[in-house]
Design a protein around this motif. Structure first.
Motif, short mmCIF file in Angstrom:
data_model
loop_
_atom_site.label_atom_id
_atom_site.label_comp_id
_atom_site.label_asym_id
_atom_site.label_seq_id
_atom_site.Cartn_x
_atom_site.Cartn_y
_atom_site.Cartn_z
N THR A 1 0.81 -1.23 0.00
CA THR A 1 0.00 0.00 0.00
C THR A 1 0.84 1.27 0.00
O THR A 1 0.28 2.37 0.05
N ALA A 2 2.16 1.17 -0.04
CA ALA A 2 3.01 2.36 0.07
C ALA A 2 2.80 3.28 -1.13
O ALA A 2 2.79 2.83 -2.28
N MET A 3 2.63 4.57 -0.83
CA MET A 3 2.37 5.57 -1.86
C MET A 3 3.18 6.82 -1.57
O MET A 3 3.52 7.11 -0.43
N VAL A 4 3.45 7.58 -2.62
CA VAL A 4 4.01 8.92 -2.45
C VAL A 4 3.21 9.88 -3.32
O VAL A 4 2.81 9.54 -4.44
N ARG A 5 2.95 11.05 -2.76
CA ARG A 5 2.34 12.12 -3.54
C ARG A 5 3.27 13.31 -3.44
O ARG A 5 3.54 13.81 -2.36
N LYS A 6 3.79 13.73 -4.58
CA LYS A 6 4.70 14.88 -4.61
C LYS A 6 3.95 16.07 -5.20
O LYS A 6 3.05 15.91 -6.02
N GLN A 7 4.33 17.23 -4.77
CA GLN A 7 3.59 18.45 -5.04
C GLN A 7 3.17 18.56 -6.52
O GLN A 7 3.98 18.49 -7.42
N GLY A 8 1.85 18.70 -6.72
CA GLY A 8 1.32 18.89 -8.06
C GLY A 8 1.16 17.62 -8.88
O GLY A 8 0.68 17.66 -10.02
N LEU A 9 1.52 16.47 -8.32
CA LEU A 9 1.43 15.20 -9.04
C LEU A 9 0.43 14.27 -8.37
O LEU A 9 0.21 14.36 -7.17
N PRO A 10 -0.18 13.35 -9.13
CA PRO A 10 -1.08 12.39 -8.51
C PRO A 10 -0.29 11.38 -7.67
O PRO A 10 0.92 11.21 -7.86
N PRO A 11 -0.96 10.70 -6.72
CA PRO A 11 -0.27 9.70 -5.91
C PRO A 11 0.32 8.57 -6.78
O PRO A 11 -0.29 8.18 -7.78
N GLN A 12 1.48 8.09 -6.38
CA GLN A 12 2.14 7.01 -7.11
C GLN A 12 2.49 5.88 -6.13
O GLN A 12 2.98 6.15 -5.04
N PRO A 13 2.25 4.61 -6.52
CA PRO A 13 2.70 3.51 -5.66
C PRO A 13 4.22 3.43 -5.64
O PRO A 13 4.88 3.75 -6.65
N ILE A 14 4.78 3.04 -4.52
CA ILE A 14 6.22 2.88 -4.41
C ILE A 14 6.54 1.52 -3.81
O ILE A 14 5.72 0.92 -3.11
N LYS A 15 7.73 1.03 -4.13
CA LYS A 15 8.20 -0.22 -3.52
C LYS A 15 9.72 -0.24 -3.52
O LYS A 15 10.36 0.49 -4.30
N VAL A 16 10.28 -1.03 -2.65
CA VAL A 16 11.73 -1.16 -2.59
C VAL A 16 12.22 -1.83 -3.87
O VAL A 16 11.46 -2.51 -4.56
N ARG A 17 13.50 -1.65 -4.17
CA ARG A 17 14.06 -2.24 -5.39
C ARG A 17 15.04 -3.35 -5.05
O ARG A 17 15.63 -3.37 -3.95
N PRO A 18 15.27 -4.27 -5.99
CA PRO A 18 16.38 -5.21 -5.81
C PRO A 18 17.70 -4.43 -5.85
O PRO A 18 17.79 -3.39 -6.51
N VAL A 19 18.70 -4.92 -5.16
CA VAL A 19 20.00 -4.24 -5.16
C VAL A 19 20.59 -4.30 -6.58
O VAL A 19 20.69 -5.37 -7.17
N PRO A 20 20.95 -3.16 -7.15
CA PRO A 20 21.51 -3.15 -8.51
C PRO A 20 22.85 -3.89 -8.56
O PRO A 20 23.57 -3.94 -7.56
N PRO A 21 23.19 -4.45 -9.72
CA PRO A 21 24.49 -5.13 -9.87
C PRO A 21 25.67 -4.21 -9.55
O PRO A 21 26.73 -4.69 -9.11
N SER A 22 25.48 -2.92 -9.74
CA SER A 22 26.57 -1.97 -9.50
C SER A 22 26.88 -1.79 -8.01
O SER A 22 27.93 -1.27 -7.64
N GLY A 23 25.94 -2.21 -7.14
CA GLY A 23 26.16 -2.09 -5.70
C GLY A 23 25.10 -1.27 -4.99
O GLY A 23 24.14 -0.80 -5.61
N LEU A 24 25.29 -1.12 -3.70
CA LEU A 24 24.30 -0.47 -2.84
C LEU A 24 24.36 1.05 -2.92
O LEU A 24 25.44 1.64 -2.94
#
Length: 262
Positions: A144-167
């Protein structure tokens, strides 16, 4: 006592987000003035904005959920806690009306309004509002995690897998220490990001960062709202020993902890 169901939490998060924004309005009125800074302890500043924000939130919560105890940072600092033993409370609110007071004083915009609902030691619902930026991060359960940034509609958010380049590691802008550097020494760190207040949790939750280690002292109201957002986005918050960070501890003090994304 039964747990709050998904529908109730979904309804409640809307009201809590509105309450955080209302507190933010009062905080920003003071932010735009030459406000005074007082001290309530060693290295622990407080302003009229902390007090004004908590007053708005406390009044709103008392009206919204009159039977749920409220632990607010400023009230707790003044010794004004709800009666009873927090370890035995099934449900209670944790409020930090102005997380990142040092960032507020510096006027860099990286301060937040934090409101979280704790149930059986777990943050099940949280709002992190960044009034100077117009950002609001919310979460009330897995997915259910969401972010709403000024002037934009709410967007769902989620954590990402660690990129191959590192943390990508996010660290405190005001509380970076040697112990954190030692913890990171053996990890594949690709980049470091500095941020203030509960924004560090939010950066992990939205997949901008992968790890946030915190070795310095924190209180439960500092972390609960961001913790709820991270959990809702699929991340974890654990002690150095690997146990989930829990709430209702003696004096509301946290141990060292690690916020992890994917």
């Amino acid at each position: 006592m039964p747990r709050l169901d998904t529908a109730t939490r979904a309804e409640l998060i809307v009201a809590i987000a509105d309450l955080a924004v209302a507190a933010g309005v009062e905080i920003m009125k003071i932010y735009e003035t030459d406000f005074d800074v007082r001290s309530k302890g060693a290295n622990d500043p407080v302003t009229d904005a902390d007090v004004a924000g908590e007053a708005v939130i406390t009044a709103g919560l008392m009206k919204l959920t009159p039977d749920i105890p409220i632990v607010g940072e400023e009230a707790a600092s003044a010794g004004q806690l709800p009666p009873g033993n927090p370890a035995t409370w099934h449900r209670f609110w944790l409020v930090d009306p102005l997380d990142g007071t040092k960032e507020f004083i510096k006027k860099n915009g990286e301060f937040t309004v934090n409101i979280a609902l704790i149930e059986d030691g777990i943050p099940i619902l949280g709002v992190v509002y960044t009034p100077a930026k117009g950002w609001i991060h919310t979460g009330h359960g897995t997915g259910t995690a969401m972010v709403r940034k000024q002037g934009l509609p709410p967007q769902p958010i989620k954590v990402r897998p660690v990129p191959p380049s590192g943390l990508t590691v996010v660290a405190s802008r005001s509380h970076r220490d040697k112990e954190t550097d030692e913890f990171l020494a053996d990890l594949p760190v690709a980049s470091m990001v500095a941020a203030g207040s509960s924004l560090k949790f939010c950066l992990v939750a939205e997949g901008t960062a992968d790890l946030y280690p915190r070795m310095g002292p924190t209180m439960e109201w500092d972390t609960a709202a961001g913790h709820a957002v991270v959990l809702s986005a699929g991340g974890t918050v654990s002690t150095l020993e690997g146990a989930a960070l829990s709430y209702g501890k003696p004096e509301f003090r946290n141990p060292k902890f690690i916020v992890r994304g994917g």
